[in-house]
Design a protein around this motif. Sequence first.
Motif, PDB file in Angstrom:
ATOM      1  N   ASN A  62     -32.642  34.968  23.928  1.00 58.69           N
ATOM      2  CA  ASN A  62     -32.034  35.370  25.188  1.00 58.69           C
ATOM      3  C   ASN A  62     -30.570  34.984  25.296  1.00 58.69           C
ATOM      4  O   ASN A  62     -29.976  35.168  26.337  1.00 58.69           O
ATOM      5  CB  ASN A  62     -32.822  34.778  26.362  1.00 58.69           C
ATOM      6  N   SER A 108     -28.488  38.498  33.167  1.00 62.73           N
ATOM      7  CA  SER A 108     -29.509  38.141  32.171  1.00 62.73           C
ATOM      8  C   SER A 108     -30.898  38.119  32.787  1.00 62.73           C
ATOM      9  O   SER A 108     -31.865  38.565  32.169  1.00 62.73           O
ATOM     10  CB  SER A 108     -29.204  36.776  31.548  1.00 62.73           C
ATOM     11  N   HIS A 112     -33.867  40.450  31.406  1.00 60.89           N
ATOM     12  CA  HIS A 112     -35.050  39.860  30.774  1.00 60.89           C
ATOM     13  C   HIS A 112     -36.256  39.793  31.703  1.00 60.89           C
ATOM     14  O   HIS A 112     -37.384  39.688  31.229  1.00 60.89           O
ATOM     15  CB  HIS A 112     -34.728  38.455  30.240  1.00 60.89           C
ATOM     16  N   ILE A 123     -33.128  31.548  29.850  1.00 65.46           N
ATOM     17  CA  ILE A 123     -31.902  32.233  30.260  1.00 65.46           C
ATOM     18  C   ILE A 123     -30.742  31.244  30.163  1.00 65.46           C
ATOM     19  O   ILE A 123     -30.815  30.125  30.682  1.00 65.46           O
ATOM     20  CB  ILE A 123     -32.011  32.754  31.716  1.00 65.46           C
TER      21      ILE A 123
END
Length: 145
Positions: A62, A108, A112, A123
């Motif tokens: 990530n 993000s 995600h 994250i």
Amino acid sequence: MKVQLFTIRIASSHFSADQQALNDFLQQIKFVKSDTHFVESTEEPHWSVLLHYESNPQAKENSITVEEADLTPGSLYVLECLKQWRTDKAETLNIPKFMVCHNSELISIAFHHPKNKEALGSIKGFGAKKIEKFGDEIIEVLNAL
């Protein structure tokens, strides 16, 4: 186990950047232990930090930079909802919005779409303190959409 050496220069012109580099690295790895030593030098005194770590595949997964242009229309809606939550939270706490979450963090999250607080930890920018402070509310917003 891997090792990485960091130099944290004491001079105020370098201290923040050196410390930020160390913090960014710590976000990406699984910390094992560290050794620190103060190096007295006539040229530039500094802290020498030797980190022992293991790779953290979940963090690497990530850590790829996601930009707003990468989001689908559905994810853009999620981003707008997260921005509204952040604005409301910042007003409630009487702090600037960036102190709640940076735009890059919200992007993000929208990309995600973590399902729980543990996944939120992957994250970039979300450590234990931020998850404890805002994690439940963020997951609540995501689950409501």
